[in-house]
Scaffold this motif. Structure first.
Motif, PDB file in Angstrom:
ATOM      1  N   ASP A  48      59.692 -14.741  22.528  1.00  0.00           N
ATOM      2  CA  ASP A  48      58.812 -15.515  23.406  1.00  0.00           C
ATOM      3  C   ASP A  48      57.662 -14.684  23.972  1.00  0.00           C
ATOM      4  O   ASP A  48      56.540 -15.167  24.065  1.00  0.00           O
ATOM      5  CB  ASP A  48      59.601 -16.146  24.550  1.00  0.00           C
ATOM      6  CG  ASP A  48      60.550 -17.236  24.068  1.00  0.00           C
ATOM      7  OD1 ASP A  48      60.345 -17.756  22.959  1.00  0.00           O
ATOM      8  OD2 ASP A  48      61.489 -17.557  24.807  1.00  0.00           O
ATOM      9  N   PHE A  49      57.931 -13.431  24.331  1.00  0.00           N
ATOM     10  CA  PHE A  49      56.867 -12.641  24.943  1.00  0.00           C
ATOM     11  C   PHE A  49      55.757 -12.292  23.960  1.00  0.00           C
ATOM     12  O   PHE A  49      54.660 -11.948  24.382  1.00  0.00           O
ATOM     13  CB  PHE A  49      57.429 -11.368  25.610  1.00  0.00           C
ATOM     14  CG  PHE A  49      58.004 -10.373  24.647  1.00  0.00           C
ATOM     15  CD1 PHE A  49      57.203  -9.377  24.114  1.00  0.00           C
ATOM     16  CD2 PHE A  49      59.331 -10.425  24.303  1.00  0.00           C
ATOM     17  CE1 PHE A  49      57.738  -8.457  23.234  1.00  0.00           C
ATOM     18  CE2 PHE A  49      59.874  -9.507  23.434  1.00  0.00           C
ATOM     19  CZ  PHE A  49      59.075  -8.521  22.887  1.00  0.00           C
ATOM     20  N   LEU A  50      55.992 -12.439  22.655  1.00  0.00           N
ATOM     21  CA  LEU A  50      54.930 -12.255  21.661  1.00  0.00           C
ATOM     22  C   LEU A  50      54.328 -13.600  21.255  1.00  0.00           C
ATOM     23  O   LEU A  50      53.112 -13.772  21.257  1.00  0.00           O
ATOM     24  CB  LEU A  50      55.465 -11.551  20.414  1.00  0.00           C
ATOM     25  CG  LEU A  50      55.898 -10.113  20.562  1.00  0.00           C
ATOM     26  CD1 LEU A  50      56.463  -9.595  19.247  1.00  0.00           C
ATOM     27  CD2 LEU A  50      54.749  -9.248  21.018  1.00  0.00           C
ATOM     28  N   GLY A  51      55.186 -14.544  20.874  1.00  0.00           N
ATOM     29  CA  GLY A  51      54.725 -15.833  20.363  1.00  0.00           C
ATOM     30  C   GLY A  51      53.952 -16.667  21.368  1.00  0.00           C
ATOM     31  O   GLY A  51      53.025 -17.385  21.002  1.00  0.00           O
ATOM     32  N   ASN A  52      54.318 -16.572  22.645  1.00  0.00           N
ATOM     33  CA  ASN A  52      53.661 -17.402  23.662  1.00  0.00           C
ATOM     34  C   ASN A  52      52.196 -17.054  23.873  1.00  0.00           C
ATOM     35  O   ASN A  52      51.441 -17.865  24.392  1.00  0.00           O
ATOM     36  CB  ASN A  52      54.400 -17.296  24.991  1.00  0.00           C
ATOM     37  CG  ASN A  52      55.732 -18.001  24.967  1.00  0.00           C
ATOM     38  OD1 ASN A  52      56.058 -18.714  24.029  1.00  0.00           O
ATOM     39  ND2 ASN A  52      56.529 -17.783  25.999  1.00  0.00           N
ATOM     40  N   LYS A  53      51.789 -15.865  23.488  1.00  0.00           N
ATOM     41  CA  LYS A  53      50.400 -15.432  23.690  1.00  0.00           C
ATOM     42  C   LYS A  53      49.684 -15.139  22.367  1.00  0.00           C
ATOM     43  O   LYS A  53      48.587 -14.606  22.345  1.00  0.00           O
ATOM     44  CB  LYS A  53      50.355 -14.168  24.563  1.00  0.00           C
ATOM     45  CG  LYS A  53      51.051 -14.298  25.898  1.00  0.00           C
ATOM     46  CD  LYS A  53      50.232 -15.082  26.868  1.00  0.00           C
ATOM     47  CE  LYS A  53      50.939 -15.052  28.222  1.00  0.00           C
ATOM     48  NZ  LYS A  53      50.387 -15.961  29.158  1.00  0.00           N
ATOM     49  N   ALA A  54      50.324 -15.475  21.242  1.00  0.00           N
ATOM     50  CA  ALA A  54      49.768 -15.164  19.922  1.00  0.00           C
ATOM     51  C   ALA A  54      48.771 -16.220  19.458  1.00  0.00           C
ATOM     52  O   ALA A  54      48.858 -17.384  19.836  1.00  0.00           O
ATOM     53  CB  ALA A  54      50.896 -15.050  18.903  1.00  0.00           C
ATOM     54  N   THR A  55      47.847 -15.808  18.612  1.00  0.00           N
ATOM     55  CA  THR A  55      46.982 -16.744  17.898  1.00  0.00           C
ATOM     56  C   THR A  55      47.853 -17.449  16.869  1.00  0.00           C
ATOM     57  O   THR A  55      48.736 -16.835  16.274  1.00  0.00           O
ATOM     58  CB  THR A  55      45.842 -15.991  17.195  1.00  0.00           C
ATOM     59  OG1 THR A  55      45.009 -15.400  18.193  1.00  0.00           O
ATOM     60  CG2 THR A  55      45.003 -16.910  16.322  1.00  0.00           C
ATOM     61  N   GLY A  70      46.705 -10.127  20.511  1.00  0.00           N
ATOM     62  CA  GLY A  70      46.476  -9.427  19.254  1.00  0.00           C
ATOM     63  C   GLY A  70      47.459  -9.775  18.146  1.00  0.00           C
ATOM     64  O   GLY A  70      47.332  -9.297  17.031  1.00  0.00           O
ATOM     65  N   TRP A  71      48.456 -10.628  18.420  1.00  0.00           N
ATOM     66  CA  TRP A  71      49.430 -11.035  17.419  1.00  0.00           C
ATOM     67  C   TRP A  71      49.014 -12.380  16.825  1.00  0.00           C
ATOM     68  O   TRP A  71      48.340 -13.174  17.482  1.00  0.00           O
ATOM     69  CB  TRP A  71      50.819 -11.175  18.039  1.00  0.00           C
ATOM     70  CG  TRP A  71      51.414  -9.855  18.402  1.00  0.00           C
ATOM     71  CD1 TRP A  71      51.214  -9.165  19.564  1.00  0.00           C
ATOM     72  CD2 TRP A  71      52.274  -9.055  17.615  1.00  0.00           C
ATOM     73  NE1 TRP A  71      51.908  -7.991  19.540  1.00  0.00           N
ATOM     74  CE2 TRP A  71      52.575  -7.894  18.348  1.00  0.00           C
ATOM     75  CE3 TRP A  71      52.843  -9.202  16.353  1.00  0.00           C
ATOM     76  CZ2 TRP A  71      53.407  -6.891  17.865  1.00  0.00           C
ATOM     77  CZ3 TRP A  71      53.674  -8.209  15.881  1.00  0.00           C
ATOM     78  CH2 TRP A  71      53.947  -7.074  16.624  1.00  0.00           C
ATOM     79  N   THR A  72      49.428 -12.636  15.579  1.00  0.00           N
ATOM     80  CA  THR A  72      49.137 -13.895  14.906  1.00  0.00           C
ATOM     81  C   THR A  72      50.415 -14.461  14.327  1.00  0.00           C
ATOM     82  O   THR A  72      51.189 -13.747  13.694  1.00  0.00           O
ATOM     83  CB  THR A  72      48.118 -13.693  13.766  1.00  0.00           C
ATOM     84  OG1 THR A  72      46.931 -13.120  14.315  1.00  0.00           O
ATOM     85  CG2 THR A  72      47.774 -15.003  13.088  1.00  0.00           C
ATOM     86  N   CYS A  73      50.643 -15.745  14.550  1.00  0.00           N
ATOM     87  CA  CYS A  73      51.778 -16.464  13.976  1.00  0.00           C
ATOM     88  C   CYS A  73      51.235 -17.499  13.001  1.00  0.00           C
ATOM     89  O   CYS A  73      50.216 -18.129  13.274  1.00  0.00           O
ATOM     90  CB  CYS A  73      52.593 -17.171  15.059  1.00  0.00           C
ATOM     91  SG  CYS A  73      53.391 -16.051  16.226  1.00  0.00           S
ATOM     92  N   MET A  74      51.929 -17.649  11.874  1.00  0.00           N
ATOM     93  CA  MET A  74      51.489 -18.598  10.855  1.00  0.00           C
ATOM     94  C   MET A  74      52.683 -18.999  10.006  1.00  0.00           C
ATOM     95  O   MET A  74      53.688 -18.286   9.983  1.00  0.00           O
ATOM     96  CB  MET A  74      50.408 -17.979   9.985  1.00  0.00           C
ATOM     97  CG  MET A  74      50.890 -16.780   9.194  1.00  0.00           C
ATOM     98  SD  MET A  74      49.570 -15.884   8.383  1.00  0.00           S
ATOM     99  CE  MET A  74      49.178 -14.734   9.684  1.00  0.00           C
ATOM    100  N   PRO A  75      52.575 -20.116   9.305  1.00  0.00           N
ATOM    101  CA  PRO A  75      53.653 -20.474   8.393  1.00  0.00           C
ATOM    102  C   PRO A  75      53.606 -19.524   7.205  1.00  0.00           C
ATOM    103  O   PRO A  75      52.534 -19.033   6.843  1.00  0.00           O
ATOM    104  CB  PRO A  75      53.320 -21.908   7.979  1.00  0.00           C
ATOM    105  CG  PRO A  75      51.848 -21.999   8.127  1.00  0.00           C
ATOM    106  CD  PRO A  75      51.496 -21.089   9.280  1.00  0.00           C
ATOM    107  N   ALA A  76      54.739 -19.253   6.620  1.00  0.00           N
ATOM    108  CA  ALA A  76      54.754 -18.350   5.476  1.00  0.00           C
ATOM    109  C   ALA A  76      55.637 -18.921   4.384  1.00  0.00           C
ATOM    110  O   ALA A  76      56.732 -19.398   4.639  1.00  0.00           O
ATOM    111  CB  ALA A  76      55.267 -16.982   5.894  1.00  0.00           C
ATOM    112  N   ASN A  77      55.131 -18.881   3.186  1.00  0.00           N
ATOM    113  CA  ASN A  77      55.885 -19.295   2.018  1.00  0.00           C
ATOM    114  C   ASN A  77      55.344 -18.501   0.835  1.00  0.00           C
ATOM    115  O   ASN A  77      54.232 -18.767   0.382  1.00  0.00           O
ATOM    116  CB  ASN A  77      55.737 -20.797   1.777  1.00  0.00           C
ATOM    117  CG  ASN A  77      56.582 -21.263   0.620  1.00  0.00           C
ATOM    118  OD1 ASN A  77      56.950 -20.504  -0.262  1.00  0.00           O
ATOM    119  ND2 ASN A  77      56.896 -22.549   0.617  1.00  0.00           N
TER     120      ASN A  77
END
Length: 98
Positions: A48-55, A70-77
């Motif tokens: 949560d402490f990364l994902g809540n503030k990620a792009t 500075g972190w990025t979350c995206m779907p991955a396949n």
């Protein structure tokens, strides 16, 4: 080349003044194609402490939410978009997916 990711243990930020970590909660009554649901889903794999503030990016790399850490979350396949659009093009076996 190696990449290293260090994630603090749960509770690491509990006693840090001014740091509050809100839990990542699935939005109620949202379609799985809505931006709100995609933001929740793509950040749910991160602490949560990364994902809540990620792009957050959608499958087409369109920004759903601009982050601040500075972190990025995206779907991955690894199979690419073809596997998303056509379930028959997915993994051949459970071993292949591992």
């Amino acid at each position: 080349d190696f990449a290293h990711l260090m994630i603090p243990f749960p509770g690491y930020y509990d006693n840090v003044p001014g740091v509050t970590v809100e839990p990542n909660v699935e939005p109620a009554n949202e379609s799985h194609v809505s931006a709100a649901w995609q933001v929740w889903a793509y950040t749910s794999a991160a602490p949560d402490f990364l994902g809540n503030k990620a792009t957050v990016l959608d499958p087409d790399s369109k920004v759903l939410r601009v982050g601040t850490n500075g972190w990025t979350c995206m779907p991955a396949n690894p199979q690419g978009k073809k596997a998303w659009a056509d379930p028959k093009a997915g993994w051949a076996s459970a071993r292949e997916a591992a």
